[in-house]
Design a protein around this motif. Structure first.
Motif, PDB file in Angstrom:
ATOM      1  N   VAL A 192       0.835  -1.203   0.000  1.00 30.51           N
ATOM      2  CA  VAL A 192       0.000   0.000   0.000  1.00 30.51           C
ATOM      3  C   VAL A 192       0.871   1.255   0.000  1.00 30.51           C
ATOM      4  O   VAL A 192       0.639   2.200  -0.765  1.00 30.51           O
ATOM      5  CB  VAL A 192      -0.946  -0.001   1.222  1.00 30.51           C
ATOM      6  CG1 VAL A 192      -1.614   1.370   1.406  1.00 30.51           C
ATOM      7  CG2 VAL A 192      -2.007  -1.081   1.073  1.00 30.51           C
ATOM      8  N   GLU A 193       1.891   1.282   0.854  1.00 30.00           N
ATOM      9  CA  GLU A 193       2.789   2.437   0.924  1.00 30.00           C
ATOM     10  C   GLU A 193       3.497   2.664  -0.408  1.00 30.00           C
ATOM     11  O   GLU A 193       3.664   3.806  -0.852  1.00 30.00           O
ATOM     12  CB  GLU A 193       3.819   2.230   2.041  1.00 30.00           C
ATOM     13  CG  GLU A 193       3.249   2.150   3.449  1.00 30.00           C
ATOM     14  CD  GLU A 193       2.826   3.503   3.993  1.00 30.00           C
ATOM     15  OE1 GLU A 193       3.094   4.528   3.332  1.00 30.00           O
ATOM     16  OE2 GLU A 193       2.211   3.524   5.083  1.00 30.00           O
TER      17      GLU A 193
ATOM     18  N   GLU B 273       1.075   4.108  -3.079  1.00 32.64           N
ATOM     19  CA  GLU B 273       0.808   5.522  -2.816  1.00 32.64           C
ATOM     20  C   GLU B 273       2.024   6.382  -3.147  1.00 32.64           C
ATOM     21  O   GLU B 273       1.875   7.502  -3.651  1.00 32.64           O
ATOM     22  CB  GLU B 273       0.408   5.701  -1.345  1.00 32.64           C
ATOM     23  CG  GLU B 273       0.123   7.140  -0.935  1.00 32.64           C
ATOM     24  CD  GLU B 273      -1.129   7.720  -1.594  1.00 32.64           C
ATOM     25  OE1 GLU B 273      -1.410   8.914  -1.357  1.00 32.64           O
ATOM     26  OE2 GLU B 273      -1.824   6.991  -2.336  1.00 32.64           O
TER      27      GLU B 273
ATOM     28  N   LYS C 225      -5.438   5.547   0.123  1.00 30.48           N
ATOM     29  CA  LYS C 225      -4.482   4.935   1.060  1.00 30.48           C
ATOM     30  C   LYS C 225      -5.060   4.930   2.470  1.00 30.48           C
ATOM     31  O   LYS C 225      -5.052   3.896   3.153  1.00 30.48           O
ATOM     32  CB  LYS C 225      -3.156   5.687   1.044  1.00 30.48           C
ATOM     33  CG  LYS C 225      -2.176   5.175   2.100  1.00 30.48           C
ATOM     34  CD  LYS C 225      -0.969   6.072   2.257  1.00 30.48           C
ATOM     35  CE  LYS C 225      -0.125   5.642   3.439  1.00 30.48           C
ATOM     36  NZ  LYS C 225       1.043   6.541   3.670  1.00 30.48           N
TER      37      LYS C 225
END
Length: 379
Positions: free
Chosen positions: A137-138, A141, A235
């Motif tokens: 996810v990080e 983003e 996010k």
């Protein structure tokens, strides 16, 4: 290296200069300089016969713009150390030779050994799996806020490295897409949904009794994305999903959000009308009995002035296994008063068990169902 202070492969290094030269036999000789740690005085002189083998990843030259993404220097994106255009007789088109940071191979090689379920329960995800997905996810983003995208995010286009015993994901194999930027960025999140679906399928194959409702719910939400309007907050919304909830977050949900929700008539009606498996109080490793005992104790103290009115009267304070509202009240009360009842919650081996483990093990889908009912979802 002389003297042999440490294992060669453990020496940190930084690429300084790099150049490729084709040799007469069709091989390629890589000439490079590396910056060695300042506290090492050792030097190495290699004869031509002792030259180390450098593995180069060859890509067509048109991919060079996507290689530049790997220069973002983000922890979860595989870093490029050097790139050089390469024209060899055996190649019909110009290619680029890419040298990347060391890694331990595809993420799938790690996932096949990873425990996917929660400790002492049978619910997916485990904390280790949460950590892996959080890193992805990080990374997604990071690409978005830098105005780029992955373009082909699948479980096979993620590598991993081991850093001090921890697993660090590395996004690789970026591709161009002939679509609008935001549409391509949205497809990265859809790709994450497909990755979760793949992991869920693997978990069910390993153990057909595993509870995968939480991972399936997040996978379905991401795979169903169609509007780019969600990108600025996606996010935050994703990390707020129950997939990433740990014991503390679940405890806060049952202690604070559920009691407030039980004062909402619409929520109570949705709970009553939902198709719950009944009776709900069949096991719970002593939790329900402990809560009934605690309710009796409170009733004697607060409603009967300290005088025991007898078992028939006290029975009215017990939870009703056929009433779904009693289920919600009981679980919420168990989390709230866990310091009073945990001593009586034990597994089949007479080992003490926390309230959260007992609830997750016996009703792994309850928390998700309540949150969806709280949000007014129809399912």
């Amino acid at each position: 290296m002389e003297p042999a202070l440490v294992d060669e492969k453990l020496i940190p290094w930084e690429l300084n200069k790099f150049k490729l030269n084709p040799s007469r036999n069709g091989d390629v000789i890589a000439h490079y300089q590396i910056n060695k740690p300042s506290d090492l005085t050792a030097t190495a002189q290699l004869s031509p016969m002792a030259r180390p083998l450098v593995c180069l990843h060859l890509k067509e030259s048109e991919n060079l713009p996507k290689i530049s993404i790997m220069n973002l220097r983000h922890r979860y994106i595989l870093r490029v150390e050097a790139v050089q255009e390469l024209q060899l007789p055996v190649l019909k088109q110009k290619n680029i030779a890419v040298v990347v940071e060391p890694h331990d191979g595809p993420l799938t090689c790690f996932l096949v050994r990873l425990v996917l379920t929660e400790r002492r329960s049978n619910a997916v995800p485990s904390q280790s799996l949460r950590d892996v997905i959080r890193q992805i996810v990080e990374a997604i983003e990071e690409l978005r806020i830098n105005g780029v995208y992955h373009g082909n995010l699948t479980i096979h286009n993620i590598y991993h490295s081991r850093v001090g015993g921890a697993i660090v994901v590395k996004l690789v194999n970026f591709q161009n897409r002939d679509i609008e930027l935001e549409a391509a960025q949205l497809m990265d999140w859809v790709g994450l949904g497909n990755i979760l679906h793949t992991i869920s399928t693997a978990a069910k194959f390993r153990d057909n009794t595993a509870s995968c409702s939480i991972i399936d719910h997040l996978a379905s939400k991401l795979m169903a994305l169609t509007s780019t309007n969600c990108l600025p907050s996606i996010k935050k919304d994703t990390l707020d999903d129950m997939f990433f909830w740990d014991t503390r977050r679940r405890t806060m949900f049952y202690i604070h959000e559920i009691p407030k929700a039980l004062n909402d008539n619409d929520f109570v009606t949705r709970v009553k009308n939902h198709a719950w498996p009944l009776p709900w109080d069949s096991k719970h490793f002593g939790l329900v009995k402990a809560m009934n005992d605690y309710r009796e104790e409170v009733a004697v103290r607060d409603k009967h002035k300290g005088v025991n009115p007898g078992p028939e009267v006290l029975k009215q304070y017990h939870c009703n296994g056929q009433d779904p509202i009693h289920n919600v009240q009981c679980m919420s009360g168990a989390y709230t008063h866990q310091d009073k009842i945990e001593k009586d919650i034990k597994d089949d081996k007479d080992k003490r068990m926390s309230v959260d483990v007992a609830v997750q093990k016996e009703q792994p889908e309850l928390c998700l169902a309540l949150r969806r009912l709280l949000a007014g979802e129809a399912f």
